[in-house]
Write a protein that holds these residues in place. Structure first.
Motif, PDB file in Angstrom:
ATOM      1  N   ASP A 314       0.811  -1.221   0.000  1.00 53.63           N
ATOM      2  CA  ASP A 314       0.000   0.000   0.000  1.00 53.63           C
ATOM      3  C   ASP A 314       0.844   1.271   0.000  1.00 53.63           C
ATOM      4  OD1 ASP A 314       0.931  -0.253   2.558  1.00 53.63           O
ATOM      5  OD2 ASP A 314      -1.033  -0.158   3.542  1.00 53.63           O
ATOM      6  N   GLU A 315       2.175   1.122  -0.126  1.00 56.01           N
ATOM      7  CA  GLU A 315       2.999   2.317  -0.297  1.00 56.01           C
ATOM      8  C   GLU A 315       2.780   2.864  -1.700  1.00 56.01           C
ATOM      9  OE1 GLU A 315       7.665   3.688   0.228  1.00 56.01           O
ATOM     10  OE2 GLU A 315       7.071   1.602   0.502  1.00 56.01           O
ATOM     11  N   PRO A 316       2.669   4.188  -1.866  1.00 55.11           N
ATOM     12  CA  PRO A 316       2.380   4.758  -3.189  1.00 55.11           C
ATOM     13  C   PRO A 316       3.312   4.239  -4.279  1.00 55.11           C
ATOM     14  CG  PRO A 316       2.253   6.473  -1.518  1.00 55.11           C
ATOM     15  CD  PRO A 316       2.769   5.239  -0.823  1.00 55.11           C
ATOM     16  N   GLY A 317       2.720   3.721  -5.336  1.00 59.00           N
ATOM     17  CA  GLY A 317       3.478   3.265  -6.493  1.00 59.00           C
ATOM     18  C   GLY A 317       3.722   1.770  -6.546  1.00 59.00           C
ATOM     19  N   VAL A 318       3.731   1.089  -5.399  1.00 54.93           N
ATOM     20  CA  VAL A 318       4.091  -0.333  -5.393  1.00 54.93           C
ATOM     21  C   VAL A 318       3.057  -1.174  -6.135  1.00 54.93           C
ATOM     22  CG1 VAL A 318       4.487  -2.357  -3.949  1.00 54.93           C
ATOM     23  CG2 VAL A 318       5.454  -0.156  -3.301  1.00 54.93           C
ATOM     24  N   SER A 319       1.771  -0.939  -5.857  1.00 54.48           N
ATOM     25  CA  SER A 319       0.737  -1.748  -6.514  1.00 54.48           C
ATOM     26  C   SER A 319       0.756  -1.553  -8.022  1.00 54.48           C
ATOM     27  CB  SER A 319      -0.644  -1.402  -5.955  1.00 54.48           C
ATOM     28  OG  SER A 319      -0.963  -0.033  -6.183  1.00 54.48           O
ATOM     29  N   THR A 320       1.101  -0.347  -8.467  1.00 58.14           N
ATOM     30  CA  THR A 320       1.176  -0.086  -9.912  1.00 58.14           C
ATOM     31  C   THR A 320       2.377  -0.792 -10.524  1.00 58.14           C
ATOM     32  OG1 THR A 320       0.146   2.088  -9.611  1.00 58.14           O
ATOM     33  CG2 THR A 320       1.336   1.716 -11.670  1.00 58.14           C
ATOM     34  N   VAL A 321       3.539  -0.648  -9.891  1.00 59.20           N
ATOM     35  CA  VAL A 321       4.748  -1.279 -10.407  1.00 59.20           C
ATOM     36  C   VAL A 321       4.612  -2.804 -10.392  1.00 59.20           C
ATOM     37  CG1 VAL A 321       7.242  -1.547 -10.067  1.00 59.20           C
ATOM     38  CG2 VAL A 321       6.176   0.683  -9.735  1.00 59.20           C
ATOM     39  N   ALA A 322       3.873  -3.325  -9.417  1.00 61.79           N
ATOM     40  CA  ALA A 322       3.684  -4.775  -9.317  1.00 61.79           C
ATOM     41  C   ALA A 322       3.026  -5.346 -10.572  1.00 61.79           C
ATOM     42  CB  ALA A 322       2.846  -5.116  -8.090  1.00 61.79           C
ATOM     43  N   LEU A 323       2.205  -4.551 -11.233  1.00 62.70           N
ATOM     44  CA  LEU A 323       1.556  -5.017 -12.457  1.00 62.70           C
ATOM     45  C   LEU A 323       2.535  -5.129 -13.619  1.00 62.70           C
ATOM     46  CD1 LEU A 323      -1.678  -2.817 -12.285  1.00 62.70           C
ATOM     47  CD2 LEU A 323      -1.481  -5.240 -11.713  1.00 62.70           C
ATOM     48  N   LEU A 324       3.679  -4.440 -13.498  1.00 60.70           N
ATOM     49  CA  LEU A 324       4.615  -4.359 -14.614  1.00 60.70           C
ATOM     50  C   LEU A 324       5.821  -5.281 -14.487  1.00 60.70           C
ATOM     51  CD1 LEU A 324       4.600  -0.463 -15.010  1.00 60.70           C
ATOM     52  CD2 LEU A 324       3.377  -2.116 -16.410  1.00 60.70           C
ATOM     53  N   VAL A 325       6.001  -5.915 -13.331  1.00 64.69           N
ATOM     54  CA  VAL A 325       7.203  -6.736 -13.166  1.00 64.69           C
ATOM     55  C   VAL A 325       7.026  -8.164 -13.674  1.00 64.69           C
ATOM     56  CG1 VAL A 325       8.047  -5.407 -11.208  1.00 64.69           C
ATOM     57  CG2 VAL A 325       6.597  -7.399 -10.802  1.00 64.69           C
ATOM     58  N   GLU A 326       5.799  -8.537 -14.002  1.00 60.65           N
ATOM     59  CA  GLU A 326       5.583  -9.892 -14.526  1.00 60.65           C
ATOM     60  C   GLU A 326       6.340 -10.099 -15.836  1.00 60.65           C
ATOM     61  OE1 GLU A 326       4.048 -12.589 -13.314  1.00 60.65           O
ATOM     62  OE2 GLU A 326       3.831 -11.492 -11.431  1.00 60.65           O
ATOM     63  N   ASP A 327       6.396  -9.046 -16.648  1.00 54.64           N
ATOM     64  CA  ASP A 327       7.150  -9.110 -17.902  1.00 54.64           C
ATOM     65  C   ASP A 327       8.193  -8.005 -17.865  1.00 54.64           C
ATOM     66  OD1 ASP A 327       8.151  -9.340 -20.439  1.00 54.64           O
ATOM     67  OD2 ASP A 327       6.211  -9.417 -21.448  1.00 54.64           O
ATOM     68  N   LEU A 328       9.271  -8.265 -17.138  1.00 50.19           N
ATOM     69  CA  LEU A 328      10.270  -7.227 -16.906  1.00 50.19           C
ATOM     70  C   LEU A 328      10.991  -6.829 -18.184  1.00 50.19           C
ATOM     71  CD1 LEU A 328      11.315  -5.559 -14.575  1.00 50.19           C
ATOM     72  CD2 LEU A 328      13.056  -7.293 -14.159  1.00 50.19           C
ATOM     73  N   VAL A 329      11.146  -7.772 -19.104  1.00 54.88           N
ATOM     74  CA  VAL A 329      11.811  -7.449 -20.383  1.00 54.88           C
ATOM     75  C   VAL A 329      10.999  -6.411 -21.151  1.00 54.88           C
ATOM     76  CG1 VAL A 329      12.527  -8.368 -22.613  1.00 54.88           C
ATOM     77  CG2 VAL A 329      12.962  -9.682 -20.539  1.00 54.88           C
ATOM     78  N   ALA A 330       9.688  -6.629 -21.229  1.00 51.74           N
ATOM     79  CA  ALA A 330       8.823  -5.686 -21.937  1.00 51.74           C
ATOM     80  C   ALA A 330       8.767  -4.352 -21.205  1.00 51.74           C
ATOM     81  CB  ALA A 330       7.418  -6.273 -22.091  1.00 51.74           C
ATOM     82  N   THR A 331       8.722  -4.392 -19.876  1.00 48.85           N
ATOM     83  CA  THR A 331       8.689  -3.152 -19.093  1.00 48.85           C
ATOM     84  C   THR A 331       9.955  -2.342 -19.300  1.00 48.85           C
ATOM     85  OG1 THR A 331       7.250  -4.139 -17.416  1.00 48.85           O
ATOM     86  CG2 THR A 331       8.538  -2.216 -16.755  1.00 48.85           C
ATOM     87  N   ARG A 332      11.098  -3.027 -19.293  1.00 43.43           N
ATOM     88  CA  ARG A 332      12.373  -2.344 -19.510  1.00 43.43           C
ATOM     89  C   ARG A 332      12.392  -1.664 -20.881  1.00 43.43           C
ATOM     90  NH1 ARG A 332      15.419  -6.560 -19.374  1.00 43.43           N
ATOM     91  NH2 ARG A 332      15.628  -6.554 -17.096  1.00 43.43           N
ATOM     92  N   ALA A 333      11.941  -2.359 -21.894  1.00 43.11           N
ATOM     93  CA  ALA A 333      11.922  -1.785 -23.246  1.00 43.11           C
ATOM     94  C   ALA A 333      10.969  -0.596 -23.311  1.00 43.11           C
ATOM     95  CB  ALA A 333      11.505  -2.863 -24.255  1.00 43.11           C
ATOM     96  N   TRP A 334       9.826  -0.714 -22.634  1.00 39.44           N
ATOM     97  CA  TRP A 334       8.852   0.380 -22.651  1.00 39.44           C
ATOM     98  C   TRP A 334       9.407   1.619 -21.941  1.00 39.44           C
ATOM     99  CZ3 TRP A 334       6.264   2.664 -18.431  1.00 39.44           C
ATOM    100  CH2 TRP A 334       5.274   3.582 -18.791  1.00 39.44           C
ATOM    101  N   VAL A 335      10.031   1.433 -20.770  1.00 38.78           N
ATOM    102  CA  VAL A 335      10.602   2.560 -20.026  1.00 38.78           C
ATOM    103  C   VAL A 335      11.652   3.271 -20.871  1.00 38.78           C
ATOM    104  CG1 VAL A 335      12.114   3.143 -18.083  1.00 38.78           C
ATOM    105  CG2 VAL A 335      10.127   1.662 -17.720  1.00 38.78           C
ATOM    106  N   ARG A 336      12.508   2.494 -21.510  1.00 37.06           N
ATOM    107  CA  ARG A 336      13.548   3.108 -22.338  1.00 37.06           C
ATOM    108  C   ARG A 336      12.958   3.805 -23.545  1.00 37.06           C
ATOM    109  NH1 ARG A 336      17.913  -1.950 -22.044  1.00 37.06           N
ATOM    110  NH2 ARG A 336      18.354  -1.733 -19.810  1.00 37.06           N
ATOM    111  N   GLY A 337      11.868   3.274 -24.073  1.00 37.53           N
ATOM    112  CA  GLY A 337      11.213   3.927 -25.209  1.00 37.53           C
ATOM    113  C   GLY A 337      10.564   5.240 -24.818  1.00 37.53           C
ATOM    114  N   VAL A 338      10.022   5.309 -23.606  1.00 42.56           N
ATOM    115  CA  VAL A 338       9.359   6.533 -23.143  1.00 42.56           C
ATOM    116  C   VAL A 338      10.377   7.592 -22.731  1.00 42.56           C
ATOM    117  CG1 VAL A 338       7.894   7.518 -21.330  1.00 42.56           C
ATOM    118  CG2 VAL A 338       7.242   5.368 -22.423  1.00 42.56           C
ATOM    119  N   LEU A 339      11.371   7.190 -21.961  1.00 45.18           N
ATOM    120  CA  LEU A 339      12.314   8.168 -21.405  1.00 45.18           C
ATOM    121  C   LEU A 339      13.526   8.422 -22.294  1.00 45.18           C
ATOM    122  CD1 LEU A 339      12.315   7.149 -17.634  1.00 45.18           C
ATOM    123  CD2 LEU A 339      10.947   8.894 -18.789  1.00 45.18           C
TER     124      LEU A 339
END
Length: 420
Positions: A314-339
């Protein structure tokens, strides 16, 4: 003049040396194949790192055996391979998954050998002796080591089943599966009709035979610190992981804040890590809080050294990030594409990311962001402008994506950033 046998031995050594120079990348490739092809190996994300260590240890042994003409009959399984077999046994992963991993790993390694052989342009008369030596060594080694790890698996499985609290574990699993009997709480010696704070304790140190006892002791200490009204419910998940439910009675929240919990754990039980669910009531809350603790744990494991001692769902951000760690490869690529350039793993980029994160959180106010960051508003303005230049575009057109990507970077750090 060297004989054909001596020339073949030199070629075998050269191929092994060439493969060993790529040990890290080959380990990552084969580990990914095993993880993708054998569903049973996905029992626990934390086991992924140990799988990689096992693969690396086996590859390193095979390459050195070939390079130095060592008899494979005299070799033993690497320590990481033994530990991986024990951990699979503790998680109830079928032994055939372990055996299949060795067979599939051998198949992939053989393909790499053929690639090296073609690249080396081996004379036709030497191809058969070279292949015969490599295949023989690999086959003898895999046969010997797979027998050793299966034996370790079977011994550990028997030991684990004999020493764990079987009744308690079965009752907890029934509750989590939604199949609890009416007297489940009485069988556990734990009141289910109250507020629960689920926690998962673990350690990366798998060498200590007393680790599980240490974790259970820490769980009781921690439960008392955060306001448990009675003793917590503890169930061993494996030799370095414990599932815990802290009874809060009628309270809706623990008595301590997340920062206080981190300080307490680091001071009293260094080396242990905790993931927390949110407090929830009743038998449904028992299940819900544990599921949240599992997701918080996934975030902490993905974050690695970047994770705090306590990660709360319930710490701010954890529940959101938890949805993205299942596919860390895709998340990493998406973060790099955005930033883009802002995703670099260095101090300057981290400073710019933090400035932009606070700037966006304060609705594009340089003054408000400056107050939080203890900077002059013109400094904030300059950093935001510089960050936009590094990124290649401003932050207003896709603000939501940027804010989410910055949140992921804040929690996962190097796991999603680009190395310099």
């Amino acid at each position: 003049m060297a004989s054909d046998e001596e020339r073949a031995a030199l070629l075998v050594a050269g191929i092994a040396r060439s493969l060993n120079e790529r040990l890290v990348s080959l380990t990552a490739d084969i580990t990914s194949v095993l993880y993708a092809e054998i569903p049973d190996l996905r029992a626990d994300r934390q086991l992924f790192d140990l799988l990689g260590a096992s693969v690396e240890g086996n590859l390193d042994t095979i390459f050195h055996t070939l390079q130095h003409n060592i008899a494979p009959e005299d070799l033993d399984a690497p320590a990481a391979a033994m530990e991986y077999a024990r951990r699979l046994a503790q998680h109830g992963v079928p032994v055939n998954a372990l055996v299949r991993a060795y067979r599939l790993g051998q198949t992939n390694l053989l393909g790499l050998v053929f690639d090296e052989l073609r690249a080396a342009s081996v004379q036709p008369e030497l191809s058969v002796p070279v292949l015969e030596r490599i295949i023989t060594v690999m086959s003898v080694y895999i046969d010997r080591v797979s027998q050793q790890v299966v034996a370790v698996y079977e011994r550990e499985r028997e030991r684990w089943l004999a020493h764990r609290s079987s009744v308690r574990a079965v009752r907890v699993q029934e509750i989590l599966a939604g199949n609890a009997l009416p007297d489940a709480g009485a069988a556990l010696g734990y009141v289910l009709q109250q507020s629960h704070l689920a926690a998962i304790f673990w350690s990366s140190d798998s060498d200590s035979g007393e680790m599980l006892a240490r974790i259970e002791s820490a769980a009781h200490d921690f439960a008392n610190y955060v306001g448990g009204v009675t003793e917590p419910l503890f169930v061993a998940a494996d030799r370095v992981t414990g599932w815990v439910w802290i009874p809060l009675g009628s309270r809706a929240h623990p008595e301590r804040a997340q920062g206080e919990m981190c300080d307490f754990l680091e001071r009293r039980h260094p080396g242990l890590v905790v993931a927390l669910g949110a407090a929830a009531a009743g038998i449904d809350g028992f299940r819900q809080s544990h599921g949240q603790a599992q997701r918080a744990r996934a975030v902490a494991i993905a974050a690695g050294q970047n994770a705090p001692a306590v990660t709360a769902y319930d710490e701010p951000g954890v529940s959101t990030v938890a949805l993205l760690v299942e596919d860390l490869v895709a998340t990493r690529a998406w973060v790099r594409g955005v930033l883009r350039g802002l995703a670099a793993d260095n101090e300057n980029s981290a400073r710019l990311r933090e400035t932009v994160r606070v700037y966006l959180a304060h609705n594009l106010s340089n003054v408000a962001a400056g107050k939080e960051l203890d900077l002059h508003h013109n400094s904030v303005k300059y950093r935001v402008k510089r960050a936009a230049e590094v990124r290649g575009k401003d932050f207003t057109g896709d603000r939501l994506a940027v804010e989410l990507a910055l949140l992921v970077c804040q929690w996962l750090g190097p796991a999603v950033l680009t190395s310099d």
